[in-house]
Design an enzyme around this catalytic site. Structure first.
Site, PDB file in Angstrom:
ATOM      1  N   LYS A   1      11.978  -3.110   6.698  1.00 22.69           N
ATOM      2  CA  LYS A   1      11.303  -2.198   7.275  1.00 22.69           C
ATOM      3  C   LYS A   1      11.518  -1.667   8.523  1.00 22.69           C
ATOM      4  O   LYS A   1      11.239  -0.554   8.543  1.00 22.69           O
ATOM      5  CB  LYS A   1       9.874  -2.415   7.209  1.00 22.69           C
ATOM      6  CG  LYS A   1       9.234  -2.839   5.928  1.00 22.69           C
ATOM      7  CD  LYS A   1       7.604  -2.761   5.856  1.00 22.69           C
ATOM      8  CE  LYS A   1       7.081  -2.816   4.337  1.00 22.69           C
ATOM      9  NZ  LYS A   1       5.707  -2.959   4.376  1.00 22.69           N
TER      10      LYS A   1
ATOM     11  N   LYS B   1      12.198  -4.075  -6.113  1.00 20.45           N
ATOM     12  CA  LYS B   1      11.071  -4.554  -6.366  1.00 20.45           C
ATOM     13  C   LYS B   1      10.103  -3.295  -6.427  1.00 20.45           C
ATOM     14  O   LYS B   1      10.390  -2.064  -5.842  1.00 20.45           O
ATOM     15  CB  LYS B   1      10.166  -5.428  -5.543  1.00 20.45           C
ATOM     16  CG  LYS B   1       9.847  -4.977  -3.884  1.00 20.45           C
ATOM     17  CD  LYS B   1       9.101  -5.873  -3.446  1.00 20.45           C
ATOM     18  CE  LYS B   1       8.696  -5.342  -2.113  1.00 20.45           C
ATOM     19  NZ  LYS B   1       7.777  -6.050  -1.214  1.00 20.45           N
TER      20      LYS B   1
ATOM     21  N   LYS C   1       4.746   0.612  -3.365  1.00 19.75           N
ATOM     22  CA  LYS C   1       3.649   1.682  -3.406  1.00 19.75           C
ATOM     23  C   LYS C   1       4.329   2.659  -2.662  1.00 19.75           C
ATOM     24  O   LYS C   1       4.022   3.774  -2.926  1.00 19.75           O
ATOM     25  CB  LYS C   1       2.705   0.915  -2.298  1.00 19.75           C
ATOM     26  CG  LYS C   1       1.869  -0.011  -2.836  1.00 19.75           C
ATOM     27  CD  LYS C   1       0.817  -0.515  -1.664  1.00 19.75           C
ATOM     28  CE  LYS C   1      -0.297  -1.342  -2.147  1.00 19.75           C
ATOM     29  NZ  LYS C   1      -0.851  -1.968  -1.333  1.00 19.75           N
TER      30      LYS C   1
HETATM   31  P1  AMP Z   1       0.873  -5.376  -0.539  1.00 18.89           P
HETATM   32  O1  AMP Z   1       0.210  -4.195  -1.390  1.00 18.89           O
HETATM   33  O2  AMP Z   1       1.950  -5.419   0.086  1.00 18.89           O
HETATM   34  O3  AMP Z   1      -0.532  -5.785   0.234  1.00 18.89           O
HETATM   35  O4  AMP Z   1       0.771  -6.386  -1.860  1.00 18.89           O
HETATM   36  C1  AMP Z   1      -0.352  -6.957  -2.524  1.00 18.89           C
HETATM   37  C2  AMP Z   1       0.168  -8.111  -3.211  1.00 18.89           C
HETATM   38  O5  AMP Z   1       1.034  -7.815  -4.398  1.00 18.89           O
HETATM   39  C3  AMP Z   1       1.300  -9.163  -2.566  1.00 18.89           C
HETATM   40  O6  AMP Z   1       0.632 -10.523  -3.238  1.00 18.89           O
HETATM   41  C4  AMP Z   1       2.374  -8.929  -3.080  1.00 18.89           C
HETATM   42  O7  AMP Z   1       3.229  -9.955  -3.095  1.00 18.89           O
HETATM   43  C5  AMP Z   1       2.188  -8.449  -4.563  1.00 18.89           C
HETATM   44  N1  AMP Z   1       3.398  -7.508  -4.780  1.00 18.89           N
HETATM   45  C6  AMP Z   1       3.719  -6.358  -4.328  1.00 18.89           C
HETATM   46  N2  AMP Z   1       4.485  -5.874  -4.925  1.00 18.89           N
HETATM   47  C7  AMP Z   1       5.042  -6.696  -5.838  1.00 18.89           C
HETATM   48  C8  AMP Z   1       5.880  -6.558  -6.953  1.00 18.89           C
HETATM   49  N3  AMP Z   1       6.837  -5.636  -7.145  1.00 18.89           N
HETATM   50  N4  AMP Z   1       5.873  -7.741  -7.883  1.00 18.89           N
HETATM   51  C9  AMP Z   1       4.961  -8.716  -7.828  1.00 18.89           C
HETATM   52  N5  AMP Z   1       4.185  -8.690  -6.924  1.00 18.89           N
HETATM   53  C10 AMP Z   1       3.919  -7.740  -5.863  1.00 18.89           C
END
Ligand code: AMP
Ligand code: TRP
Length: 329
Positions: A113, A194, A197
């Site tokens: 990032k 990956k 968002k």
């Molecule tokens: P965040 O939106 O970054 O707070 O992520 C929320 C949860 O989603 C965390 O546990 C991340 O590890 C999981 N996560 C985010 N992107 C992915 C992905 N592409 N595949 C699997 N898990 C994900």
């Protein structure tokens, strides 16, 4: 026997997608019957990057409603917003004073990032410490997260151990809890990255609130290789393997079974079927989401969540303040 404690969090940024659901939120639901679960909306993590304040408020409520829409039951699990429990910031500072700049510099999420920029926000650098504070406040045994967060859990363990060694047993040692299929859902347009968002291309992800037509477009144009053989091989065939993972999670079928089922048929039929599977899976979640988002119940649940979480967090902080030599009055 007391149930083990589970804690996890999701950032309140829009576009909660299949990666978030499969890697994290689905596990949240699966664990709530057997364990003592606390699920947080981590708005303090979101301000590590600039946010529109009005929108942040809305997306915080959106994610809370999504938690409930996917099946987290507030009668079983605590749902709350991180900034409503100030002990998170308090513990985060104390842990900051016990962390090293070197170990934070090694975090791959920070490296990705910040890209070496001198003007990367400091909060982005100390982000994993706040995450450690989240986890350690609740005597957490298991942390269900996607595999991109594994390194942050390792850091949390290092901080807990360092603190315990210095001041005597204070924190429970947490463990990463992952899944075998779907711990890392890849971007549909580029299965070497990956699903995220923030990617610009909306067809790189499927958001939980996507309409059926959008889901269809995203899946039909998902990048796959040209040999048209449906086989699970994440290194050699990342595109189709990613779609197989999603198919498997949403149908409960084993990957081998699905591969056998599509033997001899091309990607077209497989993708068409997957569109239907995903849309059928998302429809009831979306329906529930719009109901909850508009109801007063949401705020009531969050208030109750803050009360329950605060009680636990304050109990831990009393212990921590005592250990570091702060006065408890
Ligand atoms: P965040 O939106 O970054 O707070 O992520 C929320 C949860 O989603 C965390 O546990 C991340 O590890 C999981 N996560 C985010 N992107 C992915 C992905 N592409 N595949 C699997 N898990 C994900
Ligand atoms: N850092 C996590 C992510 O980006 C979100 C998070 C913050 C979290 N605090 C947490 C996850 C505590 C698990 C436990 O996905």
């Amino acid at each position: 026997m007391t149930k083990p404690n589970v804690f996890s969090g999701v950032q309140p940024t829009g576009n909660i997608h299949l990666g978030n659901y499969i890697g994290a939120m689905k596990q949240f639901v699966d664990l709530q019957d057997e364990m003592n679960c606390t699920y947080c909306i981590v708005d303090m993590h979101s301000i590590t990057l600039p946010q529109d304040p009005k929108q942040l408020k809305e997306t915080t409520l959106d994610v809370a409603a999504l938690y409930m829409a996917v099946g987290i039951d507030p009668a079983k699990a605590t749902i709350f917003v991180q900034s409503t429990v100030p002990q998170h910031a308090e513990l985060s500072w104390i842990l900051t004073c016990h962390s090293y700049t070197g170990e934070l510099s090694r975090m791959t999420q920070f490296k990705d990032k910040s890209r070496g920029s001198e003007s990367a926000p400091t909060g982005l650098f100390t982000y994993p410490i706040l995450m450690a504070a989240d986890i350690l406040l609740y005597d957490t045994k298991y942390v269900p997260v996607g595999n991109d967060q594994k390194q942050h859990i390792e850091l949390t363990r290092d901080l807990a151990e360092r603190f315990n060694n210095r001041y005597g047993e204070t924190f429970v040692m947490p463990e990463y809890k992952g899944i075998t299929v779907g711990a890392r859902i890849m971007a549909l347009d580029d299965p070497t990255k990956k699903m995220s968002k923030s990617a610009e291309n909306i067809h790189s992800r499927i958001s939980l609130l996507d309409e059926p037509g959008k889901v269809k477009k995203s899946i039909m144009r998902a990048t796959t290789d040209s040999d048209s053989v449906i086989r699970f091989d994440p290194a050699g065939k990342p595109g189709i393997s990613n779609l197989l993972s999603i198919y498997s999670v949403f149908t409960g079928k084993k990957i081998d079974e699905i591969v056998a089922q599509y033997e001899g048929s091309g990607y077209g039929q497989f993708k068409k079927d997957l569109v239907e599977i995903v849309n059928n899976y998302l429809a009831p979640i979306q329906e529930k989401y719009y109901d909850i988002r508009q109801s007063d119940e949401l705020i009531r649940v969050l208030k109750e969540g803050t009360e329950k979480a605060s009680a636990v967090a304050e109990r831990t902080m009393k212990r921590v303040r005592e250990k570091v030599g702060f006065i408890n009055i």
